[in-house]
Motif scaffolding. Structure first.
Motif, PDB file in Angstrom:
ATOM      1  N   UNK A  85       0.356  -1.448   0.192  1.00 49.93           N
ATOM      2  CA  UNK A  85      -0.191   0.160  -0.012  1.00 49.93           C
ATOM      3  C   UNK A  85       0.717   1.296   0.016  1.00 49.93           C
ATOM      4  N   UNK A  86       1.699   1.308   0.712  1.00 51.41           N
ATOM      5  CA  UNK A  86       3.286   2.417   0.762  1.00 51.41           C
ATOM      6  C   UNK A  86       3.397   2.696  -0.495  1.00 51.41           C
ATOM      7  N   UNK A 100       0.126 -11.845 -10.892  1.00 53.60           N
ATOM      8  CA  UNK A 100      -0.822 -11.150  -9.771  1.00 53.60           C
ATOM      9  C   UNK A 100      -0.117  -9.922  -9.516  1.00 53.60           C
ATOM     10  N   UNK A 101      -0.909  -8.728  -9.699  1.00 53.83           N
ATOM     11  CA  UNK A 101      -0.242  -7.468  -9.587  1.00 53.83           C
ATOM     12  C   UNK A 101      -1.015  -7.147  -7.595  1.00 53.83           C
ATOM     13  N   UNK A 102      -1.050  -6.000  -7.154  1.00 54.38           N
ATOM     14  CA  UNK A 102      -1.828  -5.215  -6.498  1.00 54.38           C
ATOM     15  C   UNK A 102      -3.057  -4.706  -6.627  1.00 54.38           C
ATOM     16  N   UNK A 103      -3.717  -4.923  -8.305  1.00 55.32           N
ATOM     17  CA  UNK A 103      -5.112  -4.662  -7.884  1.00 55.32           C
ATOM     18  C   UNK A 103      -5.859  -5.163  -8.681  1.00 55.32           C
ATOM     19  N   UNK A 117      -0.194  -1.483 -16.420  1.00 53.67           N
ATOM     20  CA  UNK A 117       0.108   0.108 -15.811  1.00 53.67           C
ATOM     21  C   UNK A 117       0.407   1.493 -15.310  1.00 53.67           C
ATOM     22  N   UNK A 118       0.543   2.280 -15.115  1.00 57.14           N
ATOM     23  CA  UNK A 118       0.940   3.835 -14.317  1.00 57.14           C
ATOM     24  C   UNK A 118       0.851   2.240 -12.920  1.00 57.14           C
ATOM     25  N   UNK A 127       3.385  -8.344  -7.741  1.00 61.36           N
ATOM     26  CA  UNK A 127       3.367  -8.726  -5.909  1.00 61.36           C
ATOM     27  C   UNK A 127       3.726  -9.841  -5.705  1.00 61.36           C
ATOM     28  N   UNK A 128       3.241 -10.783  -7.083  1.00 60.51           N
ATOM     29  CA  UNK A 128       3.718 -12.104  -6.886  1.00 60.51           C
ATOM     30  C   UNK A 128       3.566 -12.564  -8.592  1.00 60.51           C
TER      31      UNK A 128
END
Length: 263
Positions: free
Chosen positions: A13-14, A130-133, A151-152, A157-158
């Protein structure tokens, strides 16, 4: 290099928040980005290091799936991905020890260098990025040389790899860089055979569908013998090897990878 600010968040998140700054850029292991900065080919205002995000590290096997955190180094994949031997071996032959202990799988896939090894493993296994979204199938993720569906501000993340029945990776190494002059990843799983090629095409990693069709009927090196190797203007032609040479390597390495997968 140009001057820049440096951020080292400890959570995804950060990291996403830091990447929301103007001209901010993510930094994985830095094996591609740092040389790019040294050559002044990029000038981000802020580098956001992902190296302190523990939730993006580690290797785990659950049933028939191997999950690797995006911040996991090549050395860790080589040591801990025993459930998928072909992938562990691929990781063990990336670069040299310094590169393997700094470079990450997420950084490699996000950069999508046309000669990198991991893209062929992801595409050749039918992995999910897998991304943050969201989650992106490998077939939709790779979109050309140094181009992906990211995307920008989006972070890998995995990566989830379905563990195939058989698999092998063979690369013809460019001796100075240890990148793949050409590399072929072959897998045979529940959904059939996949053949992914790296280092050969101006469009980046690609699937050799003609070989897949032949190998689905007969998973042996002999099945590839009568095929015409990929060719044409799309093949990389540089001082290390002509397009015709790389096309020849694609066929030779595919046969060797199948033979290796069969033990």
């Amino acid at each position: 290099m140009y001057s820049f600010d440096f951020a080292r968040p400890t959570t995804v998140a950060d990291a996403v928040a830091a990447l929301g700054q103007e001209d901010a850029q993510a930094l994985g292991g830095g094996q591609t980005l740092i040389p790019t900065l040294k050559q002044r080919l990029a000038s981000p205002s802020t580098l956001v290091s992902l190296s302190a995000i523990e939730e993006m590290k580690g290797v785990s096997a659950d049933g028939g799936t191997l999950t690797i955190g995006g911040g996991t180094t090549h050395a860790t994949v080589a040591a801990e991905a025993g459930a998928y031997p072909a992938l562990a071996e691929l990781a063990s032959n990336i670069g040299d020890p310094a590169v393997r202990n700094r470079g990450t799988i997420g950084g490699s896939l996000a950069n999508n260098d046309p000669s990198a090894c991991y893209p062929s493993a992801a595409l050749g296994t039918g992995a999910t990025i897998v991304t943050n979204t969201r989650e992106i199938a490998a077939d939709d993720y790779f979109q050309g040389m140094f181009a992906t569906a990211l995307e920008e501000g989006e972070i890998v993340t995995a990566v989830r790899f379905p563990i195939p029945e058989k698999a092998a990776y063979i690369k013809f190494m460019q001796p100075a860089s240890r990148f793949a002059l050409t590399g072929v990843f072959v897998s045979k799983g529940a959904d059939g055979v996949r053949v992914a090629v790296t280092g050969a095409s101006n469009d980046g990693v690609f699937r050799w569908t003609e070989a897949e069709e032949a190998l689905n009927g007969n998973f042996s090196a002999d099945a590839v013998e009568g095929l015409a190797a990929p060719s044409g203007d799309d093949m990389i032609n540089d001082l290390h090897g002509s397009g015709a040479y790389r096309a020849h390597l694609v066929k030779v390495l595919t046969k060797r990878a199948v033979a290796k997968a069969n033990g």
